[in-house]
Design an enzyme around this catalytic site. Structure first.
Site, mmCIF file in Angstrom:
data_model
loop_
_atom_site.group_PDB
_atom_site.id
_atom_site.type_symbol
_atom_site.label_atom_id
_atom_site.label_comp_id
_atom_site.label_asym_id
_atom_site.label_seq_id
_atom_site.Cartn_x
_atom_site.Cartn_y
_atom_site.Cartn_z
ATOM 1 N N ARG A 5 0.874 -1.174 0.000
ATOM 2 C CA ARG A 5 0.000 0.000 0.000
ATOM 3 C C ARG A 5 0.910 1.222 0.000
ATOM 4 O O ARG A 5 1.985 1.193 0.603
ATOM 5 C CB ARG A 5 -0.889 0.042 1.252
ATOM 6 C CG ARG A 5 -1.997 -0.987 1.296
ATOM 7 C CD ARG A 5 -3.119 -0.694 0.288
ATOM 8 N NE ARG A 5 -4.201 -1.673 0.376
ATOM 9 C CZ ARG A 5 -4.321 -2.757 -0.413
ATOM 10 N NH1 ARG A 5 -3.441 -2.998 -1.356
ATOM 11 N NH2 ARG A 5 -5.340 -3.584 -0.265
ATOM 12 N N HIS B 65 -2.255 0.329 -9.615
ATOM 13 C CA HIS B 65 -2.781 -0.605 -8.596
ATOM 14 C C HIS B 65 -3.501 -1.801 -9.248
ATOM 15 O O HIS B 65 -4.708 -1.972 -9.079
ATOM 16 C CB HIS B 65 -3.721 0.120 -7.617
ATOM 17 C CG HIS B 65 -3.907 -0.636 -6.330
ATOM 18 N ND1 HIS B 65 -4.153 -0.033 -5.137
ATOM 19 C CD2 HIS B 65 -3.877 -1.973 -6.062
ATOM 20 C CE1 HIS B 65 -4.272 -0.950 -4.181
ATOM 21 N NE2 HIS B 65 -4.108 -2.147 -4.730
ATOM 22 N N GLU C 51 -4.505 7.617 -4.524
ATOM 23 C CA GLU C 51 -4.876 6.906 -5.756
ATOM 24 C C GLU C 51 -6.233 7.377 -6.233
ATOM 25 O O GLU C 51 -7.138 7.519 -5.400
ATOM 26 C CB GLU C 51 -4.905 5.391 -5.502
ATOM 27 C CG GLU C 51 -3.531 4.843 -5.131
ATOM 28 C CD GLU C 51 -3.523 3.334 -4.860
ATOM 29 O OE1 GLU C 51 -4.549 2.682 -5.048
ATOM 30 O OE2 GLU C 51 -2.470 2.832 -4.451
HETATM 31 P P1 NAP Z 1 -0.039 -11.754 4.746
HETATM 32 O O1 NAP Z 1 -0.051 -13.177 4.333
HETATM 33 O O2 NAP Z 1 -0.786 -11.333 5.955
HETATM 34 O O3 NAP Z 1 1.498 -11.323 4.878
HETATM 35 C C1 NAP Z 1 1.911 -10.125 5.405
HETATM 36 C C2 NAP Z 1 3.265 -10.331 6.075
HETATM 37 O O4 NAP Z 1 3.699 -9.069 6.567
HETATM 38 C C3 NAP Z 1 3.212 -11.308 7.233
HETATM 39 O O5 NAP Z 1 4.141 -12.338 7.027
HETATM 40 C C4 NAP Z 1 3.572 -10.471 8.464
HETATM 41 O O6 NAP Z 1 4.449 -11.213 9.316
HETATM 42 C C5 NAP Z 1 4.298 -9.260 7.851
HETATM 43 N N1 NAP Z 1 4.106 -8.067 8.650
HETATM 44 C C6 NAP Z 1 2.956 -7.574 9.187
HETATM 45 N N2 NAP Z 1 3.206 -6.484 9.909
HETATM 46 C C7 NAP Z 1 4.544 -6.279 9.848
HETATM 47 C C8 NAP Z 1 5.402 -5.314 10.416
HETATM 48 N N3 NAP Z 1 4.937 -4.354 11.215
HETATM 49 N N4 NAP Z 1 6.711 -5.406 10.144
HETATM 50 C C9 NAP Z 1 7.191 -6.396 9.356
HETATM 51 N N5 NAP Z 1 6.424 -7.344 8.786
HETATM 52 C C10 NAP Z 1 5.114 -7.280 9.033
HETATM 53 O O7 NAP Z 1 -0.568 -10.823 3.580
HETATM 54 P P2 NAP Z 1 -0.540 -11.081 1.998
HETATM 55 O O8 NAP Z 1 -1.750 -11.831 1.598
HETATM 56 O O9 NAP Z 1 0.793 -11.606 1.610
HETATM 57 O O10 NAP Z 1 -0.740 -9.570 1.472
HETATM 58 C C11 NAP Z 1 0.188 -8.581 1.821
HETATM 59 C C12 NAP Z 1 -0.311 -7.212 1.418
HETATM 60 O O11 NAP Z 1 -0.170 -7.046 0.023
HETATM 61 C C13 NAP Z 1 -1.784 -6.904 1.662
HETATM 62 O O12 NAP Z 1 -2.041 -6.531 2.996
HETATM 63 C C14 NAP Z 1 -2.064 -5.795 0.701
HETATM 64 O O13 NAP Z 1 -1.822 -4.548 1.315
HETATM 65 C C15 NAP Z 1 -1.035 -6.005 -0.395
HETATM 66 N N6 NAP Z 1 -1.662 -6.376 -1.670
HETATM 67 C C16 NAP Z 1 -1.572 -5.516 -2.720
HETATM 68 C C17 NAP Z 1 -2.147 -5.850 -3.921
HETATM 69 C C18 NAP Z 1 -2.035 -4.932 -5.112
HETATM 70 O O14 NAP Z 1 -2.927 -4.940 -5.946
HETATM 71 N N7 NAP Z 1 -0.965 -4.179 -5.247
HETATM 72 C C19 NAP Z 1 -2.852 -7.050 -4.071
HETATM 73 C C20 NAP Z 1 -2.914 -7.892 -2.979
HETATM 74 C C21 NAP Z 1 -2.316 -7.554 -1.779
HETATM 75 P P3 NAP Z 1 4.502 -10.931 10.887
HETATM 76 O O15 NAP Z 1 3.094 -10.938 11.374
HETATM 77 O O16 NAP Z 1 5.362 -12.045 11.418
HETATM 78 O O17 NAP Z 1 5.165 -9.615 11.051
#
Ligand code: NAP
Length: 322
Positions: free
Chosen positions: A237, A285, A266
């Site tokens: 994000r 995006h 955005e």
């Molecule tokens: P996820 O499985 O929840 O993975 C997020 C990772 O970030 C977790 O491993 C978590 O590990 C880590 N994390 C959370 N808070 C943190 C912090 N403060 N410091 C360091 N690491 C941290 O999520 P996902 O499904 O992979 O998706 C990730 C993100 O991608 C979404 O939340 C969304 O914002 C973004 N996204 C963007 C698009 C796009 O169109 N560009 C599409 C889909 C998703 P820990 O809890 O161990 O810290």
């Protein structure tokens, strides 16, 4: 009586038909975003909302006395006011897993696109500037065998790591709040502190979700730790990074380039400095935007909502509301 659902954006007919089997539905069919006052009117009687990215806050919840569940067609749910939803017992669901590979593909596209200057050189050819051989000025950087740092090694992070390790033979570091020994073993990735990761990586990919803790997590100090030849990719994000600091880092040569799918604001304003920078690849995006994945996301969101409204347990309730 069937529960009533408002769908605040266009979704495929099959998705609507599925919801209509179980609920009465009302849909916003326009291509534009439904104006907030109209959305609030629509929610005055609704039991459920199918949305994508609309802010779900106290005001909206107060104006929606019957609302029991909000299902977002996205994996990110930073638009949910989690405390306000918790206080009112609202079920909040999202769409994890179905988009992992699609978003990971886009992260790789941004890495390859920035490193090999794909969009910039496409313009170079189309504008008739290719008049001699492939001189030094067209050179880029290698992705294969380079060092990749993934901030936020979750579902999508692992899909990126898999591509990087086994497709491009990259050396992959990751940073999370917690270590993932299983991923380390399965993917051959190494845990590093944030500073170590930034200093060691040729490419840094931001994939941590937006939260209070990750807001502007990467700013001036963090960019300074990166190598001058490195490239920063943001697929998470926009607000996880300090955009002004990124602009400064790119202008001053602190880092070499950036590949961005997400922005603080955005759509990005037409006069934004990124749009004039050859070393920045900008996308609107579209991380999960393939036909199949967007369909799968909409159907999963519909299943989550129907389940929440008909006494079932949705498969993907957001972690903080479980
Ligand atoms: P996820 O499985 O929840 O993975 C997020 C990772 O970030 C977790 O491993 C978590 O590990 C880590 N994390 C959370 N808070 C943190 C912090 N403060 N410091 C360091 N690491 C941290 O999520 P996902 O499904 O992979 O998706 C990730 C993100 O991608 C979404 O939340 C969304 O914002 C973004 N996204 C963007 C698009 C796009 O169109 N560009 C599409 C889909 C998703 P820990 O809890 O161990 O810290």
């Amino acid at each position: 009586m069937k529960p009533s659902v408002f769908i605040d954006r266009k979704v495929p007919e099959e998705v609507k038909a599925y919801i209509a089997e179980h609920c009465s539905i009302d849909c916003w069919e326009d291509e534009t975003t439904i104006p907030r006052p109209l959305l609030l009117d629509k929610l005055a009687k609704a039991d459920g909302l199918l949305t994508s990215g609309r802010r779900i806050d106290s005001e909206l919840l107060e104006r929606s006395p019957n609302l029991k569940a909000v299902s977002t067609i996205s994996v990110g749910y930073n638009h949910f006011d989690l405390q306000a939803m918790k206080d009112r017992g609202i079920i909040g669901t999202h769409t994890p897993y179905v988009l992992d590979d699609t978003v990971a593909d886009l992260a790789l596209a941004l890495m390859l696109g920035t490193a090999r200057r794909v969009a910039e050189l496409d313009r170079y050819v189309k504008e008739g500037r290719w008049t001699s051989g492939d001189g030094v000025k067209l050179f880029g950087r290698d992705v294969h065998h380079a060092a990749l740092g993934i901030i936020g090694m979750g579902r999508i992070g692992e899909a990126v790591a898999r591509r990087a390790r086994f497709g491009f033979e990259m050396d992959v570091l990751y940073y999370n709040r917690s270590r993932k020994p299983e991923a380390e073993q399965k993917l051959g990735v190494r845990y590093a502190g944030l500073k170590e990761l930034l200093a060691a990586s040729d490419f840094v990919v931001m994939l941590a979700p937006l939260s209070a803790e990750t807001t502007r997590m990467i700013g001036r100090e963090e960019f300074k730790l990166m190598k001058p030849a490195s490239i920063f990719i943001n697929v998470s994000r926009g607000r996880t990074i300090d955009e002004a600091a990124l602009i400064e880092a790119l202008r001053e040569g602190t880092i070499a380039g950036a590949g961005l799918d997400v922005y603080e604001k955005e759509p990005i304003p037409a006069d934004h400095p990124f749009l004039k920078m050859d070393n920045v690849l900008t996308l609107p995006h579209i991380g999960s935007a393939t036909e199949k994945t967007r369909f799968d996301m909409a159907m999963l969101a519909a299943q989550n909502l129907v389940s929440a409204l008909t006494g079932g347990t949705p498969s993907a309730i957001v972690a903080e509301l479980r």
